[in-house]
Design a protein around this motif. Structure first.
Motif, PDB file in Angstrom:
ATOM      1  N   LYS C 220       0.885  -1.165  -0.011  1.00 17.37           N
ATOM      2  CA  LYS C 220      -0.182  -0.392   0.252  1.00 17.37           C
ATOM      3  C   LYS C 220       0.827   1.485  -0.160  1.00 17.37           C
ATOM      4  N   ALA C 221       2.019   0.973   0.480  1.00 19.20           N
ATOM      5  CA  ALA C 221       3.212   2.612   0.238  1.00 19.20           C
ATOM      6  C   ALA C 221       3.571   2.712  -0.567  1.00 19.20           C
ATOM      7  N   VAL C 222       3.884   1.594  -1.373  1.00 23.75           N
ATOM      8  CA  VAL C 222       4.866   1.960  -2.635  1.00 23.75           C
ATOM      9  C   VAL C 222       3.796   2.006  -3.755  1.00 23.75           C
ATOM     10  N   ALA C 223       2.939   0.845  -4.217  1.00 25.59           N
ATOM     11  CA  ALA C 223       2.008   0.660  -5.333  1.00 25.59           C
ATOM     12  C   ALA C 223       1.431   1.606  -5.768  1.00 25.59           C
ATOM     13  N   ASP C 224       0.918   1.699  -7.361  1.00 29.43           N
ATOM     14  CA  ASP C 224       0.668   2.387  -8.093  1.00 29.43           C
ATOM     15  C   ASP C 224      -0.646   1.160  -7.992  1.00 29.43           C
ATOM     16  N   ARG C 225      -0.764  -0.080  -8.390  1.00 36.48           N
ATOM     17  CA  ARG C 225      -1.396  -1.048  -8.919  1.00 36.48           C
ATOM     18  C   ARG C 225      -0.980  -1.988  -8.229  1.00 36.48           C
ATOM     19  N   VAL C 226      -1.617  -3.091  -7.496  1.00 39.59           N
ATOM     20  CA  VAL C 226      -1.267  -4.285  -6.844  1.00 39.59           C
ATOM     21  C   VAL C 226      -2.194  -5.711  -7.426  1.00 39.59           C
ATOM     22  N   THR C 227      -1.431  -6.614  -8.345  1.00 39.54           N
ATOM     23  CA  THR C 227      -2.157  -7.792  -8.600  1.00 39.54           C
ATOM     24  C   THR C 227      -2.062  -8.579  -7.817  1.00 39.54           C
ATOM     25  N   VAL C 228      -2.419  -9.339  -7.076  1.00 40.18           N
ATOM     26  CA  VAL C 228      -3.037 -10.370  -6.347  1.00 40.18           C
ATOM     27  C   VAL C 228      -2.309 -11.674  -7.125  1.00 40.18           C
ATOM     28  N   LEU C 229      -1.427 -12.929  -6.269  1.00 42.85           N
ATOM     29  CA  LEU C 229      -1.431 -13.861  -6.465  1.00 42.85           C
ATOM     30  C   LEU C 229      -2.140 -15.185  -5.857  1.00 42.85           C
ATOM     31  N   ARG C 230      -2.227 -15.957  -5.816  1.00 37.78           N
ATOM     32  CA  ARG C 230      -3.179 -17.038  -5.078  1.00 37.78           C
ATOM     33  C   ARG C 230      -2.514 -18.487  -5.647  1.00 37.78           C
ATOM     34  N   ARG C 231      -1.970 -19.625  -5.189  1.00 39.67           N
ATOM     35  CA  ARG C 231      -1.789 -21.050  -5.703  1.00 39.67           C
ATOM     36  C   ARG C 231      -1.247 -20.885  -7.196  1.00 39.67           C
ATOM     37  N   GLY C 232      -0.407 -19.905  -7.599  1.00 45.80           N
ATOM     38  CA  GLY C 232      -0.271 -19.843  -9.136  1.00 45.80           C
ATOM     39  C   GLY C 232      -1.427 -19.733  -9.777  1.00 45.80           C
ATOM     40  N   ARG C 233      -2.035 -18.635  -9.552  1.00 42.26           N
ATOM     41  CA  ARG C 233      -3.020 -17.860 -10.375  1.00 42.26           C
ATOM     42  C   ARG C 233      -3.410 -17.162 -10.125  1.00 42.26           C
ATOM     43  N   LEU C 235      -5.347 -13.463  -9.629  1.00 45.25           N
ATOM     44  CA  LEU C 235      -6.917 -13.503  -8.413  1.00 45.25           C
ATOM     45  C   LEU C 235      -7.744 -12.348  -9.023  1.00 45.25           C
ATOM     46  N   ALA C 236      -6.450 -10.620  -9.006  1.00 46.33           N
ATOM     47  CA  ALA C 236      -6.988  -9.519  -8.962  1.00 46.33           C
ATOM     48  C   ALA C 236      -5.480  -8.456  -9.345  1.00 46.33           C
ATOM     49  N   THR C 237      -6.354  -7.591 -10.201  1.00 44.22           N
ATOM     50  CA  THR C 237      -6.201  -6.297  -9.643  1.00 44.22           C
ATOM     51  C   THR C 237      -6.739  -5.507  -9.422  1.00 44.22           C
ATOM     52  N   VAL C 238      -5.516  -4.574  -8.042  1.00 43.43           N
ATOM     53  CA  VAL C 238      -6.789  -4.130  -7.917  1.00 43.43           C
ATOM     54  C   VAL C 238      -6.216  -2.040  -7.632  1.00 43.43           C
ATOM     55  N   SER C 239      -6.115  -1.027  -7.493  1.00 46.55           N
ATOM     56  CA  SER C 239      -6.004   0.213  -7.236  1.00 46.55           C
ATOM     57  C   SER C 239      -5.267   0.413  -5.649  1.00 46.55           C
ATOM     58  N   ALA C 240      -3.740   0.461  -5.641  1.00 48.55           N
ATOM     59  CA  ALA C 240      -3.497  -0.006  -3.639  1.00 48.55           C
ATOM     60  C   ALA C 240      -4.393   1.549  -3.507  1.00 48.55           C
ATOM     61  N   GLU C 242      -7.274   2.041  -3.248  1.00 48.29           N
ATOM     62  CA  GLU C 242      -8.571   2.029  -2.994  1.00 48.29           C
ATOM     63  C   GLU C 242      -8.696   0.396  -2.538  1.00 48.29           C
ATOM     64  N   ALA C 243      -7.654  -0.152  -2.272  1.00 46.73           N
ATOM     65  CA  ALA C 243      -7.350  -1.458  -1.440  1.00 46.73           C
ATOM     66  C   ALA C 243      -7.393  -1.548  -0.328  1.00 46.73           C
ATOM     67  N   THR C 244      -7.909  -2.373   0.730  1.00 46.43           N
ATOM     68  CA  THR C 244      -7.632  -2.156   2.489  1.00 46.43           C
ATOM     69  C   THR C 244      -6.279  -3.216   2.936  1.00 46.43           C
ATOM     70  N   PRO C 245      -5.508  -3.333   3.742  1.00 50.17           N
ATOM     71  CA  PRO C 245      -5.262  -4.374   4.515  1.00 50.17           C
ATOM     72  C   PRO C 245      -5.917  -5.856   4.013  1.00 50.17           C
ATOM     73  N   ARG C 246      -7.454  -5.327   4.550  1.00 47.33           N
ATOM     74  CA  ARG C 246      -7.691  -6.815   5.363  1.00 47.33           C
ATOM     75  C   ARG C 246      -8.495  -7.021   3.253  1.00 47.33           C
ATOM     76  N   SER C 247      -8.897  -6.573   2.861  1.00 41.97           N
ATOM     77  CA  SER C 247      -9.025  -6.882   1.437  1.00 41.97           C
ATOM     78  C   SER C 247      -7.595  -7.400   1.274  1.00 41.97           C
ATOM     79  N   LEU C 248      -6.800  -7.115   0.632  1.00 47.20           N
ATOM     80  CA  LEU C 248      -5.802  -7.737   0.078  1.00 47.20           C
ATOM     81  C   LEU C 248      -5.713  -9.367   0.412  1.00 47.20           C
ATOM     82  N   ALA C 249      -5.629  -8.885   2.270  1.00 51.57           N
ATOM     83  CA  ALA C 249      -5.171 -10.022   2.792  1.00 51.57           C
ATOM     84  C   ALA C 249      -6.141 -11.187   2.399  1.00 51.57           C
TER      85      ALA C 249
END
Lengths: 319, 372, 520
Positions: C220-233, C235-240, C242-249
């Motif tokens: 959240k501190a450094v990025a513009d956008r975040v892409t989340v990977l889980r188990r090799g897939r 999942l989603a690309t969100v704006s840093a 707008e996302a919350t630590p909870r939603s990202l986790a």
């Protein structure tokens, strides 16, 4: 003065140390790229027999024939090294066992003996031999006369090689790259250096040097062909690289040091000292062990250690 | 070309690959023979005949195989723990020296006692020699490959000195022949090791002893705490240290065991076959180095060493029998080297699966569920 | 010779993304590391790749840098498909990576490392000209705030400085696309902030920065956008923003995660069990790595040793368990002095050790799970009888351990290297706890593990303390330390820089101590 024991030993030390020096320089290059090649003895013997064969069979003036002989010896050594390189770099075989296999395959009672017998090379002196280059007057200078000016082209060429290898490793891009390959192949790979390529090339060059070292026996020192001619020089050369902390200049000093030990029994006999030759002949081997122990001591290892990746296969995709 | 680590090793691979390696090696030897103007099939036929078929060949092969079994076991014992004891050659010499000495000293004693004494002395001599590189490795981190190898040359020279250049206890000094050509004292009759006949096959004590040693070593490595520690230290010395294993003691123990086995092989040479200390014969035979080939081909499995030793003993035996103008001595070494190369290359296929593919597939295929 | 790309901001509607990955799949013998992953990033953007350990982030970046070949899918740079046959191709295409485990040649100087493999201008010359290279390195250092002496050798540098060399390597290559793989794992909080400044400067230059991490607040501190990977897939690309630590986790792990702090309920703490007095020990280079450390851990207590890697923590742990000899000072367990440099002495005194180097030290990787379970108990009955091992018994014990600790493996005879990191750690824990230890030394126990394994390990550590074991936790992860510890000692350059009660410690204060400032 030039007939004193000390000078004779020193001058002979240079002569006997020359094959050691060539072989050690070659092994140094291979090990700097991370490949341990224990087949030096085998490569030297094949180089010796093939170089001898070329000299016996080729017509022409002496310098050309000898040059061709050296060339053939180098190629033969490189060909042997290629087997080892293929096994350890591409097929990831255990480098120690592969080097041993090369020595068994090519060494005494192996390919070199096979070729020596088949090509009917035993028992005859070389048709051309390496001679001293400088005139007698130079050789009469005290001490440095016989030591420096009483040697053949092979010896002088070896000095040039020491300088070239040293400059190569410290001052050139490729030298920097090969050192990186030997220390940290992962880092080198990530920077786009072809790790396998460097290892192949340096192992083959190492084999070429070993071949030339072998030819120094059959075309200069002995100069004949006999089974097992090198008498373990290849192994001493391997120890020499460790003893020299993988530095070319120290290889030179070490080679002459061990060469002197090898020359000692003959020099002593020449001076009428009658001691059982076998016991004196153990000296170079015992000296090698002693030198290795000293060098392996912790302090030395910490500061001037082997290339970190020596002996380990490099695998890029292993999980 | 893609190389992937195998997850499971089918049991048959461990047998097929060495066999295939030998076949490939023979093929390559055939190439060497062809290139040097010898008929390969004919040469192999003669080889096989001289090794196993001809009258008395099998017994001669057992004679050649016995020392190889000992040096093979010696190499296997050490190499299993990544201790590259190349000194089997010298350790065998050492055992021959001590074995012959004890045999001469115990002249007159009952034969079983003398034989037992020779075995113990041989083991002791070999172990003592192996202890040198062992100590240097354990306490000074000195590379055991070079130290053990250097000792081969040293002991070889000592061996020659004892018979050719000195007037040692071991040297024969009486008789006209002895003053012309130096040789070792003939060992007393009590020192001749027993031998058993099965049909026309002679089985010397040494050979049976080697089989026994092989079994003992197998049990040691596969079923005891000692063997467990050897496996762990070979796999990861750090893990061994972490688990409280005494690495240095292990190095000493394994090397001395290795040397002892090679030493018994040397005593067997005195007692079974040569009946004197024979430097020239021992040095020409290269038992130590061939033993390494045996061990590698047996994939360092003690139970496989003896059968492999018989195979390579056959090769060695045939090499001696056929030696002459049209069958150069070096061929045996060439074939041994080729066998070893092929075994090494074959290892890749045991541990890894090799696949050939072209680039990347653009299409998307349904992927399996990822592992938890 | 340029480093700047373009000054005007990219127009996402007309320009293709600087880098795009479509349908990337990569399989290994035991696992599918990347499964039809889609990813794209624009020039001038800082794009975070978020995922727990084992999600496939490093594999993906290795594909992008040419170290791995994908089994399926394609890579597009500026809209054009490219194929990398080796790292050289990727470097030529302008992609560079700062690895999590540095790819530096230790005996070389900074300058030599930076210029390694370079094939342009200064690099092109056959003869190495050290002076010219050093000048260029100094220029880059100044511009991006990465202070380091180009003539010093790598082994002389701190871990943070070594990372700067890695970044300099990338900048020297004039990379348009930079990938940073978990860069803050080895930094103090202050150093991490400085790194973020550098990252923003690089993005402002028009470069694309891909920032790989598993730490939510960093992303959240450094990025513009975040892409989340889980188990090799992917999942989603969100704006840093707008996302919350909870939603990202939640995206990262697939379920609700406790991001909370420590549990307050802890049984009473007993007497001191582990006592270090004035311990000195030498490192691998022969110079002191542990300097005059005195520490106490009481029964039921969790004491954490914080610090950046390379400040003597590993050596301290090894000294306590006897794998490294002390040059001075004593280690006592329950009043009994341990023999220096003798692991058996520590083992028999009841010291359990979960080492940092899981696969090389904690287990013998080529040996079966069963063998590893009895790695320390094989000497005694019931595992062995006299000199002989009781193989049936060993299989039995292994089966019970696998069951109790939920180790995912297809059998007890499987070699340990085939297990995932989390399962290897479970085997280690199973073995260590089976001896009913009084002291537990855990060094970086959750490094590289996925979230559920991390939770499992933390649970075991807490449980151990609850049953009266004295726990010494050495970790580089301040979050982990603050979540678990009762007391925190910070190590800097081999000595204890300060001790704090966990309740009152702050990240800033700890960070200062870790960086060597403000000693007690």
């Amino acid at each position: 003065m030039n007939n004193s024991l000390a000078v004779v030993v020193l001058a002979s030390g240079v002569l006997y140390g020359t094959p050691l020096l060539y072989a050690a320089l070659g092994e140094l290059l291979a090990e700097r790229s991370g490949v341990l090649n224990l087949g030096v003895e085998g490569m030297m013997l094949v180089g010796a027999v093939m170089g001898f064969w070329a000299v016996q069979r080729l017509p022409g003036p002496s310098p050309l024939v000898l040059a061709a002989g050296i060339g053939v010896a180098a190629l033969a050594g490189a060909a042997m090294a290629a087997i080892h390189a293929f096994l350890v770099v591409t097929l990831r075989a255990n480098q120690i066992v592969s080097g041993l296999a090369l020595t068994i395959f090519a060494g005494a009672a192996g390919l070199s003996s096979y070729l020596g017998n088949d090509l009917k090379l035993t028992g005859l002196p070389a048709k051309h031999q390496f001679q001293e280059v400088f005139p007698k007057s130079f050789q009469d200078l005290p001490v440095i006369g016989p030591m420096v000016f009483g040697q053949s082209v092979l010896v002088y060429a070896s000095w040039v090689c020491v300088v070239l290898v040293a400059l190569y490793l410290t001052r050139t891009r490729t030298g920097l790259n090969v050192r990186a390959v030997g220390e940290s192949p992962a880092a080198a790979d990530a920077m786009g250096i072809n790790v396998a390529g460097y290892r192949y090339v340096h192992t083959l060059v190492g084999g070429a040097f070993a071949g030339v070292g072998g030819a120094a026996f059959s075309l200069s020192i002995t100069p004949q062909w006999a089974d097992g001619l090198t008498g373990g020089a290849g192994w001493i050369a391997i120890a020499l690289v460790i003893f020299a902390f993988w530095r070319p200049a120290l290889c030179l000093l070490g080679a002459y040091f061990f060469g002197a030990f090898t020359a000692l029994p003959f020099a002593l006999q020449g001076h009428g000292v009658t001691v059982a030759p076998e016991l004196f002949q153990t000296l170079p081997y015992v000296a090698t062990i002693a030198a290795l122990v000293l060098v392996s001591s912790r302090a030395a290892r910490l500061r001037f250690g082997a290339p970190a990746a020596l002996g380990l296969p490099y695998v890029r995709e292993e999980r | 070309m893609r190389i992937e680590r195998r997850l499971q090793q089918p049991w048959w691979l461990a047998v097929v690959v060495p066999v295939a390696s030998i076949l490939v090696a023979f093929a390559l030897s055939a190439v060497v023979l062809l290139l040097t103007g010898h008929p390969p099939i004919h040469s192999f036929h003669r080889l096989f005949d001289a090794a196993f078929i001809a009258h008395g060949a099998l017994s001669d092969t057992i004679v050649s195989a016995t020392p190889l079994a000992f040096t093979g076991l010696a190499a296997a014992v050490a190499f299993r723990m990544n201790l590259f004891n190349i000194g089997g050659e010298g350790q065998l010499y050492g055992g021959a020296i001590t074995g012959a000495t004890v045999a001469l000293l115990m002249a007159g004693a009952p034969s079983p006692l003398v034989i037992a004494g020779m075995i113990v002395a041989g083991a002791f001599g070999g172990a003592l020699l192996a202890a040198i590189p062992a100590v240097l490795r354990a306490f000074f981190s000195t590379n055991e490959i070079i130290t053990s190898l250097m000792l081969n040359y040293v002991v070889g020279l000592v061996l020659e000195y004892l018979i050719f250049d000195s007037h040692s206890y071991l040297r024969e000094t009486r008789g006209f022949e002895a003053s012309v050509f130096p040789q070792g004292k003939t060992l007393p009759a009590e020192a001749t090791w027993s031998s058993w006949r099965v049909h026309s096959l002679a089985l010397p004590l040494g050979f049976l002893l080697a089989i026994g040693v092989g079994v003992v070593v197998w049990v040691l490595y596969a079923r005891t705490r000692f063997g467990f520690e050897v496996q762990v230290i070979a796999d990861s010395p750090r893990a061994g240290r972490y688990a409280g294993m005494r690495t240095r003691r292990k190095i000493l123990a394994v090397m001395c065991l290795s040397g002892a086995i090679a030493g018994i092989g040397g005593a067997s040479q005195d007692g079974d076959f040569r009946h004197q200390l024979d430097p020239r014969g021992l040095r020409q035979a290269n038992y130590g180095y061939t033993g390494i080939v045996v061990a590698a081909l047996a994939r360092y499995n003690p139970l496989a060493v003896v059968p492999v030793a018989v195979l390579l003993g056959g090769l060695q035996n045939a090499g001696f029998a056929l030696q002459g103008v049209d069958f150069p001595n070096g061929l045996v070494g060439v074939m041994q080297g080729l066998i070893l190369f092929c075994v090494l290359g074959g290892e890749l296929f045991v541990r890894y699966r090799v696949r050939f593919e072209r680039g990347t597939a653009p299409a998307q295929t349904p992927a399996p569920e990822p592992a938890p | 010779m340029g480093g700047e790309v373009q000054a005007s901001p990219p127009d996402p509607l007309t320009m293709p993304p600087a880098v795009a990955l479509r349908g990337i799949t990569k399989r290994f013998p035991a696992v599918v590391a990347n499964d039809r992953v889609d990813f794209e990033a624009a020039a001038g953007e800082v794009h975070a790749l978020l995922g727990e350990n084992g999600a496939g982030k490093t594999t993906l970046s290795n594909i992008l840098t040419g170290l791995y070949r994908p089994d399926e899918g394609e890579i597009l740079l500026d809209g054009r498909p490219v194929e990398f046959h080796s790292p050289r191709d990727a470097i030529t295409a302008g992609i560079a990576m700062v690895h999590q485990h540095f790819r530096l040649v230790s005996p070389f100087t900074v300058a030599e490392n930076v210029v390694l493999g370079d094939q342009r201008d200064i690099g092109r010359s056959f003869v190495v000209r050290p002076r010219a290279i050093e000048a260029r390195v100094e220029e880059l250092s100044g511009r991006y705030g990465l202070a380091v002496d180009p003539r010093s050798h790598i082994w002389q540098l701190s871990v943070g400085e070594q990372q700067r060399v890695e970044v300099l390597k990338a900048l020297y290559q004039e990379a348009r696309i930079l990938i940073l793989d978990e860069p803050t794992a080895v930094l103090t909080p202050q150093e991490a902030d400085a790194l973020f400044e550098t990252v923003r400067a690089m993005a402002a230059d028009g470069r694309t920065v891909i920032f790989i991490s598993h730490k939510l607040h960093e992303v959240k501190a450094v990025a513009d956008r975040v892409t989340v990977l889980r188990r090799g897939r992917s999942l989603a690309t969100v704006s840093a923003s707008e996302a919350t630590p909870r939603s990202l986790a939640a995206l990262m792990v697939g379920r609700e995660v406790e991001i909370g702090r420590r549990h307050q309920d802890r049984p009473a703490v007993g007497k001191a069990v582990l006592e270090l007095a004035g311990v000195w020990a030498d490192g691998d280079r022969g110079t002191p790595a542990v300097r005059d450390v005195s520490l106490q851990v009481r029964s039921g207590e969790i004491v954490a040793v914080a610090g950046v890697a390379g400040n003597g923590q590993r050596e301290l742990a090894e000294t306590i368990v006897g794998m490294r000899a002390t040059t001075s000072g004593t280690v006592e367990i329950g009043g009994r002095r341990l023999r220096s440099g003798d692991p058996r002495s520590a083992i028999s005194a009841g010291v359990a050790y979960v080492p940092e180097d899981r696969l090389g030290t904690g287990v013998a990787p080529g040996m079966s799970v069963a063998s590893n379970v009895v790695l320390k108990t094989y000497r005694r009955s019931p595992v062995s009888q006299g000199p002989f091992l009781r193989l049936a018994r060993i299989r039995d014990l292994a089966a019970r351990a696998i069951d109790k600790y939920d180790v995912r493996t297809s059998g007890s005879q499987v070699p340990a290297w085939q297990l995932s990191g989390g399962n290897v750690q479970k085997v280690v824990l199973a073995r260590e706890f089976s001896g009913e230890p009084v002291v537990l030394i855990a060094a970086s126990p959750t490094r590289g593990l996925d979230v559920s394994s991390i939770e499992t390990v933390h649970a075991y550590l807490r449980e151990a303390a609850a049953t009266g074991v004295a726990v010494l936790l050495l970790s580089e992860d301040l979050d982990e330390i603050l979540a678990l510890a009762d007391r925190i000692a910070v190590m800097y350059e081999g000595a204890v820089a300060g001790e704090r009660e966990a309740e009152s410690a702050t990240v800033e204060e700890l960070g200062l101590l870790m960086a060597g400032g403000h000693r007690d």
